[in-house]
Structure formats: structure tokens, C-alpha cells
Design a protein around this motif. Structure first.
Motif, PDB file in Angstrom:
ATOM      1  N   MET A 113       0.791  -1.281  -0.033  1.00  0.00           N
ATOM      2  CA  MET A 113      -0.065   0.149   0.113  1.00  0.00           C
ATOM      3  C   MET A 113       1.010   1.205   0.041  1.00  0.00           C
ATOM      4  N   ASP A 114       2.073   0.926  -0.368  1.00  0.00           N
ATOM      5  CA  ASP A 114       3.036   2.444  -0.276  1.00  0.00           C
ATOM      6  C   ASP A 114       2.908   3.325  -1.209  1.00  0.00           C
ATOM      7  N   LEU A 115       1.832   2.873  -2.346  1.00  0.00           N
ATOM      8  CA  LEU A 115       1.646   4.158  -3.367  1.00  0.00           C
ATOM      9  C   LEU A 115       0.345   4.790  -3.246  1.00  0.00           C
ATOM     10  N   LEU A 116      -0.404   4.335  -2.133  1.00  0.00           N
ATOM     11  CA  LEU A 116      -1.722   4.999  -1.723  1.00  0.00           C
ATOM     12  C   LEU A 116      -1.586   6.003  -0.896  1.00  0.00           C
ATOM     13  N   THR A 117      -2.011   7.174  -1.116  1.00  0.00           N
ATOM     14  CA  THR A 117      -2.249   8.238  -0.317  1.00  0.00           C
ATOM     15  C   THR A 117      -3.558   8.482   0.122  1.00  0.00           C
ATOM     16  N   LEU A 118      -4.280   8.582   1.623  1.00  0.00           N
ATOM     17  CA  LEU A 118      -5.472   8.488   1.738  1.00  0.00           C
ATOM     18  C   LEU A 118      -5.612   9.972   1.687  1.00  0.00           C
ATOM     19  N   CYS A 119      -7.157  10.301   1.355  1.00  0.00           N
ATOM     20  CA  CYS A 119      -7.593  11.529   1.600  1.00  0.00           C
ATOM     21  C   CYS A 119      -8.181  11.783   2.924  1.00  0.00           C
ATOM     22  N   SER A 120      -7.568  13.221   3.397  1.00  0.00           N
ATOM     23  CA  SER A 120      -7.835  13.525   4.852  1.00  0.00           C
ATOM     24  C   SER A 120      -8.681  14.623   5.007  1.00  0.00           C
TER      25      SER A 120
ATOM     26  N   GLN B 186     -25.335  18.570  -4.537  1.00  0.00           N
ATOM     27  CA  GLN B 186     -26.395  18.838  -3.073  1.00  0.00           C
ATOM     28  C   GLN B 186     -26.493  17.255  -2.589  1.00  0.00           C
ATOM     29  N   ALA B 187     -26.538  17.195  -1.451  1.00  0.00           N
ATOM     30  CA  ALA B 187     -26.862  16.127  -0.776  1.00  0.00           C
ATOM     31  C   ALA B 187     -28.469  16.228  -0.487  1.00  0.00           C
ATOM     32  N   ASN B 188     -29.272  15.177  -1.067  1.00  0.00           N
ATOM     33  CA  ASN B 188     -30.822  15.148  -0.874  1.00  0.00           C
ATOM     34  C   ASN B 188     -31.545  14.011  -0.909  1.00  0.00           C
ATOM     35  N   ARG B 189     -32.741  13.971  -1.418  1.00  0.00           N
ATOM     36  CA  ARG B 189     -33.405  12.721  -1.295  1.00  0.00           C
ATOM     37  C   ARG B 189     -33.174  11.738  -2.412  1.00  0.00           C
ATOM     38  N   PHE B 190     -32.523  12.345  -3.278  1.00  0.00           N
ATOM     39  CA  PHE B 190     -32.414  11.614  -4.460  1.00  0.00           C
ATOM     40  C   PHE B 190     -31.028  10.933  -3.990  1.00  0.00           C
ATOM     41  N   PHE B 191     -29.972  11.327  -3.559  1.00  0.00           N
ATOM     42  CA  PHE B 191     -28.718  10.728  -3.165  1.00  0.00           C
ATOM     43  C   PHE B 191     -28.052  11.586  -2.399  1.00  0.00           C
ATOM     44  N   ASP B 192     -27.436  10.936  -1.103  1.00  0.00           N
ATOM     45  CA  ASP B 192     -27.047  11.877  -0.105  1.00  0.00           C
ATOM     46  C   ASP B 192     -25.341  11.659   0.131  1.00  0.00           C
ATOM     47  N   GLY B 193     -24.741  10.783  -0.522  1.00  0.00           N
ATOM     48  CA  GLY B 193     -23.400  10.629  -0.354  1.00  0.00           C
ATOM     49  C   GLY B 193     -22.980   9.729   0.805  1.00  0.00           C
ATOM     50  N   ARG B 194     -23.771   9.620   1.723  1.00  0.00           N
ATOM     51  CA  ARG B 194     -23.403   8.599   3.035  1.00  0.00           C
ATOM     52  C   ARG B 194     -23.076   7.360   2.547  1.00  0.00           C
ATOM     53  N   GLN B 195     -23.355   6.661   1.355  1.00  0.00           N
ATOM     54  CA  GLN B 195     -22.958   5.472   0.829  1.00  0.00           C
ATOM     55  C   GLN B 195     -21.687   5.441   0.114  1.00  0.00           C
ATOM     56  N   CYS B 196     -20.803   6.465   0.336  1.00  0.00           N
ATOM     57  CA  CYS B 196     -19.538   6.661  -0.256  1.00  0.00           C
ATOM     58  C   CYS B 196     -18.397   6.813   0.655  1.00  0.00           C
ATOM     59  N   LEU B 197     -17.473   6.052   0.547  1.00  0.00           N
ATOM     60  CA  LEU B 197     -16.064   6.120   1.325  1.00  0.00           C
ATOM     61  C   LEU B 197     -15.241   6.650   0.137  1.00  0.00           C
ATOM     62  N   LEU B 198     -14.625   7.748   0.640  1.00  0.00           N
ATOM     63  CA  LEU B 198     -13.625   8.481  -0.218  1.00  0.00           C
ATOM     64  C   LEU B 198     -12.178   8.041   0.324  1.00  0.00           C
ATOM     65  N   VAL B 199     -11.515   7.289  -0.369  1.00  0.00           N
ATOM     66  CA  VAL B 199     -10.441   6.240  -0.052  1.00  0.00           C
ATOM     67  C   VAL B 199      -9.190   7.195  -0.014  1.00  0.00           C
ATOM     68  N   GLY B 200      -8.737   7.707  -1.299  1.00  0.00           N
ATOM     69  CA  GLY B 200      -7.654   8.577  -1.661  1.00  0.00           C
ATOM     70  C   GLY B 200      -7.096   8.134  -2.926  1.00  0.00           C
ATOM     71  N   ASP B 201      -5.950   8.360  -3.287  1.00  0.00           N
ATOM     72  CA  ASP B 201      -5.294   8.110  -4.606  1.00  0.00           C
ATOM     73  C   ASP B 201      -3.900   7.367  -4.692  1.00  0.00           C
ATOM     74  N   ILE B 202      -4.007   6.366  -5.478  1.00  0.00           N
ATOM     75  CA  ILE B 202      -2.642   5.566  -5.742  1.00  0.00           C
ATOM     76  C   ILE B 202      -1.911   6.537  -6.897  1.00  0.00           C
ATOM     77  N   ARG B 203      -0.395   6.998  -6.152  1.00  0.00           N
ATOM     78  CA  ARG B 203       0.391   7.745  -6.995  1.00  0.00           C
ATOM     79  C   ARG B 203       1.416   7.051  -7.674  1.00  0.00           C
ATOM     80  N   LEU B 204       1.777   7.335  -8.666  1.00  0.00           N
ATOM     81  CA  LEU B 204       3.328   6.797  -9.080  1.00  0.00           C
ATOM     82  C   LEU B 204       3.824   7.787 -10.066  1.00  0.00           C
ATOM     83  N   PRO B 205       4.393   8.823  -9.440  1.00  0.00           N
ATOM     84  CA  PRO B 205       5.250   9.700 -10.234  1.00  0.00           C
ATOM     85  C   PRO B 205       6.391   8.751 -10.847  1.00  0.00           C
TER      86      PRO B 205
END
Length: 333
Positions: free
Chosen positions: A1-8, A85-104
Motif C-alpha cells: 500500500m506504499d503508493l496509496l495516499t489517503l484523503c484527509s 447537493q446531498a438530498n433525497r435522491f442521493f446523499d453521499g453517505r454510501q460513499c467512502l472517499l479512500v484516496g489515490d494511488i500515485r506513481l510519479p
């Protein structure tokens, strides 16, 4: 997991523009403080279903003798998605924001670039495997289409057998096994037994070599061409999607979209004669609702390739990817 940077939290907050009395999707996204099996299972227990993951690299397209820029899609996508917007159609609570794999990578020789793609394959497989094992659906943004290999390998290993993929793409990406790059992720996956069924929607008849088409045909792959749907109008998009859905009910499915299929979207191979964005959204929505999808992969967008410059490119790609994300997640049963 050394190439993964988590979103803070600080990273996410910097992308959001909040207003009193309103809740944005980004304010409801779950975050990780560590990437571990326990943390992923806890996110799942807290209601997460989708794991948003970026891949910030362009070595795959460059290893395929193409243009760079595919390393700059994740932040624009999260900015535009997160400020909806978070609302009755979709509120975003279903989503985990992980981060990104970076390979410069500053390498320029073809051999070194292709060696780096093979290293990236390992990182992608490892991260996607962890997400799948936690019962999450990866939603992968950015990077070259080379990363389809790592996604398919992780899904096949999790399933214990070869899986299926459907790909909206003018290119079949079934080029020869000549070292890893963005043009042979599917042929490598097929060769190693990870891919058992493969269909390309919108294949451009003159953007694929005869060798690639022959190799795809020998594997048993299939396609609906761009010309037959959008030029000659021999078949409607809906008929093609119905055909694809009918034969993709048994195997776990990887849902693929090369953003260079979409007309005028900045990408490593930008086109002005492509699929309308709304048709791409419909493709994602239908496949997500009718097939056993296990991930969504949005590859190859490159904001710097916009004719008006990188800022315009980030606006266009961010908005387009946000709509594709919504199309997928709101359609999943």
C-alpha cells in the motif's frame, strides 16, 4: 500500500464550497484514518457501499506511445462531485472517499515505462483486493486504461475464476503482449485467465489495428461499433445495451469507460467525433442497474489536453466524471 495516499479531512474540505442551510455530498463522505481491513469493514458497517479511489498516473498511456495528462483527474472529479447537493435522491453517505494511488515517473525510455506499469499493476491489485474483500464496490477515477488489468485480476482472484468486462471505448485495448501499457490491459487479463468474457461498445472501426481485432476475435470477444450505432444508425444504443445486458448476467462484471470515447472530453486521445456525454451516462446507468457490476472504472481523462488549457480541462472533466459517478451509484440495485 506504499503508493496509496489517503484523503484527509483537510484535503476534502479544501475542495468544498459550503453554504448555510445546505448539505453538499462531500460533507457526507466517509474517510479513512488508516487503510486496513478493520477500517474498511468499519466503513462498510457505517453504511459505505462505494469506495472512491483515484489513480494519479499517466505512465500507461506514455508507455503506449500516447499523450500524458491522465494523472490529473481525481481532485477535479471529487471537487465537482463533492459540491453537488446531498438530498433525497442521493446523499453521499454510501460513499467512502479512500484516496489515490500515485506513481510519479520521470522515465522516458519505453522499457522503463513498461516496467513501471507492471509495478503499478501490483499496487492496483492489492488495493482493489482489499476493497472487494471488505464488500465495497470500487469506483476508480483517473490513470491510464492499463489499470483495467489490476482491477480485473483483483476481481477474478476474489471470485475464484475469470470474470466479464464491458468497455465503452473506441479502442479495444487488446494489443499484443509486448510489455504492459494502456493498450493491452484486457489482452493481458485474457491471457492470464482473469478475463473470460469481453465486449467493447462504441469500438471505432478505423482506430484498431487488424492484429488487435484478430486477437480479440480469436479470444471470443465481441463489439458494437461506433459507426453502426452513431453513424450508420443500424442499431440503436438501447438495443445494443439490451443485447449486452442479456449476455452478462452470470459472471461478475467490471464496468469500464475510457473517457476518450466521449466527444470533446479532454483525454489522452481526445476526439471531436465521439459519444455524447449523456449517452455515456445512460450506458453506465443501464449496465449498473441490469448487470452484476462489481466496479466502475473511468480512465484516461487528461485535463491538460483541453484546447483552452488545464483549468478549463479540470472544469469539463470534473463535471463529466461527477455525472458519471451519479449515474452509476444511483442506478445500483
Amino acid at each position: 500500500m506504499d503508493l496509496l495516499t489517503l484523503c484527509s479531512p483537510a484535503y476534502l474540505n479544501a475542495l468544498l464550497s459550503t453554504r448555510p442551510g445546505e448539505t453538499k455530498l462531500g460533507q457526507n463522505l466517509q474517510l479513512l484514518d488508516q487503510f486496513s481491513a478493520q477500517a474498511l469493514l468499519q466503513a462498510k458497517a457505517n453504511g459505505a457501499r462505494f469506495a472512491l479511489l483515484g489513480i494519479s498516473e499517466d505512465i500507461g498511456p506514455r508507455a503506449n506511445l500516447g499523450q500524458g495528462g491522465a494523472d490529473d483527474s481525481f481532485a477535479p472529479a471529487i471537487r465537482y462531485f463533492g459540491n453537488l447537493q446531498a438530498n433525497r435522491f442521493f446523499d453521499g453517505r454510501q460513499c467512502l472517499l479512500v484516496g489515490d494511488i500515485r506513481l510519479p515517473n520521470s522515465e522516458t525510455s519505453l522499457d522503463s515505462l513498461r516496467d513501471s506499469v507492471a509495478r503499478l499493476d501490483e499496487a492496483v491489485t492489492e488495493v482493489i483486493t482489499a476493497l472487494l474483500n471488505a464488500g465495497l464496490e470500487p469506483v476508480v477515477i483517473g490513470g491510464g486504461h492499463n489499470n483495467a488489468f489490476g482491477l480485473l485480476r483483483a476481481l477474478a482472484q476474489s471470485h475464484g475464476a475469470g470474470v466479464a468486462a464491458v468497455n465503452l471505448d473506441p479502442h479495444c485495448d487488446f494489443r499484443p503482449l509486448e510489455g504492459r501499457h494502456s493498450g493491452n490491459g484486457f489482452s493481458y487479463a485474457a491471457n492470464q485467465g482473469y478475463l473470460s468474457r469481453y465486449h467493447v461498445l462504441g469500438l471505432h472501426e478505423q482506430k484498431n489495428s487488424e492484429a488487435s481485432l484478430a486477437q480479440l476475435e480469436a479470444f471470443g470477444g465481441s463489439w458494437h461499433s461506433f459507426q453502426d450505432i452513431w453513424v450508420r444508425r443500424r442499431i440503436t444504443l438501447q438495443q445494443a445495451l439490451n443485447d449486452i445486458s442479456a449476455v452478462n448476467q452470470s459472471l461478475p462484471l467490471g464496468l469500464e469507460l475510457d473517457l476518450d470515447a466521449i466527444s470533446e472530453l479532454p483525454s489522452s486521445a481526445i476526439t471531436f467525433a465521439g459519444v455524447p456525454l449523456l449517452d455515456a451516462c445512460h450506458y453506465v446507468s443501464v449496465m449498473a442497474s441490469q448487470c452484476p457490476c462489481h466496479y466502475l472504472h473511468l480512465a484516461e481523462s487528461a485535463p491538460a489536453r483541453h484546447p483552452a488549457g488545464v483549468d478549463a480541462g479540470r472544469r469539463v472533466t470534473g463535471q463529466a466524471i461527477a455525472e458519471l459517478l451519479l449515474a452509476y451509484m444511483s442506478a445500483r440495485p
